[in-house]
Design an enzyme around this catalytic site. Structure first.
Site, mmCIF file in Angstrom:
data_model
loop_
_atom_site.group_PDB
_atom_site.id
_atom_site.type_symbol
_atom_site.label_atom_id
_atom_site.label_comp_id
_atom_site.label_asym_id
_atom_site.label_seq_id
_atom_site.Cartn_x
_atom_site.Cartn_y
_atom_site.Cartn_z
ATOM 1 N N GLU A 177 12.520 56.632 62.632
ATOM 2 C CA GLU A 177 11.489 55.690 61.487
ATOM 3 C C GLU A 177 10.145 56.530 61.489
ATOM 4 O OE1 GLU A 177 11.924 51.322 62.272
ATOM 5 O OE2 GLU A 177 13.090 52.071 64.201
ATOM 6 N N GLY A 226 6.892 46.546 60.460
ATOM 7 C CA GLY A 226 6.307 46.985 59.462
ATOM 8 C C GLY A 226 4.972 46.606 59.268
ATOM 9 N N ASP A 231 13.191 37.655 63.815
ATOM 10 C CA ASP A 231 14.188 37.681 62.713
ATOM 11 C C ASP A 231 15.350 36.577 62.972
ATOM 12 O OD1 ASP A 231 12.233 39.350 61.699
ATOM 13 O OD2 ASP A 231 13.968 41.281 62.228
ATOM 14 N N TYR A 250 12.787 49.847 52.147
ATOM 15 C CA TYR A 250 11.615 50.913 52.028
ATOM 16 C C TYR A 250 11.763 51.428 50.667
ATOM 17 C CZ TYR A 250 11.229 49.536 56.744
ATOM 18 O OH TYR A 250 11.228 48.690 57.866
ATOM 19 N N GLU A 285 16.852 39.198 66.153
ATOM 20 C CA GLU A 285 16.027 40.004 67.177
ATOM 21 C C GLU A 285 14.658 39.884 67.151
ATOM 22 O OE1 GLU A 285 15.485 44.263 64.539
ATOM 23 O OE2 GLU A 285 17.507 43.716 65.099
ATOM 24 N N ARG A 338 7.522 40.233 65.671
ATOM 25 C CA ARG A 338 8.412 39.505 64.412
ATOM 26 C C ARG A 338 9.658 39.019 64.819
ATOM 27 N NH1 ARG A 338 9.891 43.441 60.292
ATOM 28 N NH2 ARG A 338 11.725 42.899 61.130
ATOM 29 N N SER A 365 14.709 49.291 61.349
ATOM 30 C CA SER A 365 14.559 49.614 60.011
ATOM 31 C C SER A 365 15.945 49.517 59.565
ATOM 32 C CB SER A 365 13.734 50.620 59.708
ATOM 33 O OG SER A 365 12.412 50.401 60.110
ATOM 34 N N ASN A 397 11.166 42.101 66.896
ATOM 35 C CA ASN A 397 10.356 43.286 66.826
ATOM 36 C C ASN A 397 8.875 43.421 67.244
ATOM 37 O OD1 ASN A 397 12.317 44.975 64.816
ATOM 38 N ND2 ASN A 397 12.224 42.693 64.137
#
Length: 318
Positions: free
Chosen positions: A17, A283, A263, A222, A277, A261, A152, A279
């Site tokens: 990443e 990002g 999800d 991305y 998950e 974050r 990612s 994070n």
């Protein structure tokens, strides 16, 4: 005039990443209010070499905008703690648990947080078994195959047959020695940002990720210019509130600090929410869903950075 705080913004790193991290770190570097901060960009190359070696007294606080293994799994957090440097984000334990999809799910299940049906196995298990189909017999197709430690959407495959499963596991094992296989569900993808300390974190509005296919891969996230998210997510009030509550529950479960974050998959026809998950360094450009969720909640991108740095200093007692 108050002396500006010197902030080291870490970018890059040796994980897959690397490029995503460079984008996030540059956005943070450019947005830090220069009346309060004196930012310095520290790039870590793909071999792990640092453009500037950090030491106590040279910088006031570190913002490790690093994604994936090395940057998001507790390794760099432990290094910064050993140097005695305040840093933004989760500590060693929370970072390690969140990065490892098997440890994360075990923690969630222990706390009653709903997750999708899944199995995991090591590369040794995969290479030595005489019944690969037996490894996933408890799950229904389609399946999602992922490296246990990666983000990612790198190394992720959607598979619908044993032949595709073989290829998907081989891809996942290129990035980690453990593969996680999740049962696919027909669901909307949601995400929610959390910000704060251990005791009184806050959750942003929920955001919906817009899919054009079966799932959001790396290219869609991305390398595409189409609108990735709907902010806020169009949800019934009780569902939006449950997303926020589960986000805070997941945050506390892993002992997160600073930011994360969370999800979700929202199975609309049953009303079920699954935590996919968490994070610990999502990002971080102004267009990223974490920042956009907080902007829709009344916190601008520069103010978000300011809050995170304040939390880092508060934890260290600085």
């Amino acid at each position: 005039m108050t002396e500006r705080l010197r902030v080291a913004v870490l970018a890059g790193g040796p994980s897959a990443e690397h490029e995503v991290s460079l984008q996030s770190a540059r956005a943070v570097f450019d947005a830090l209010p220069t009346d309060r901060y004196d930012p310095v960009l520290v790039v870590i190359d793909r071999q792990g070499g640092w453009s500037t070696e950090l030491r106590r007294g040279a910088v006031d606080v570190v913002f490790p905008v690093l994604h994936g293994p090395f940057g998001e799994d507790g390794v760099v957090q432990g290094h910064l703690a050993a140097l005695g440097l305040p840093y933004v984000g989760c500590g060693v334990l929370a970072s390690a648990v969140a990065m490892d999809k098997t440890a994360m799910r075990r923690a969630f299940q222990a706390e009653g947080i709903p997750v999708t049906p899944h199995v995991w196995f090591s590369e040794h298990d995969w290479r030595t078994t005489s019944d690969r189909q037996g490894l996933v017999k408890s799950l229904d197709w389609p399946l999602f195959v992922k490296p246990a430690n990666m983000g990612s959407s790198i190394g992720v495959s959607r598979v619908t047959s044993m032949a595709e499963l073989d290829a998907g596991v081989e891809l996942a094992l290129r990035y980690d020695r453990v593969a996680v296989v999740e049962q696919g569900v027909v669901a909307r993808e949601l995400t929610c940002g959390v910000l704060g300390d251990h005791d009184t974190p806050a959750a942003s509005v929920a955001v919906e990720l817009n899919r054009r296919g079966d799932w959001l891969d790396y290219k869609s996230k991305y390398l595409s210019d189409y609108e990735l998210a709907t902010v806020p997510a169009p949800l019934p009030g009780p569902v939006a509130e449950e997303v926020r509550e589960l986000s805070l529950h997941a945050y506390r479960t892993i002992g997160a600090y600073g930011l994360a974050r969370v999800d979700f998959l929202y199975e609309e026809h049953t009303g079920r929410l699954y935590v996919l998950e968490i994070n610990t360094m999502p990002g971080f450009t102004a267009r990223s869903v974490y920042a956009r969720g907080w902007a829709a909640s009344g916190l601008s991108y520069p103010d978000l950075l300011d809050r995170l740095i304040g939390l880092a200093l508060a934890r260290s007692g600085a």
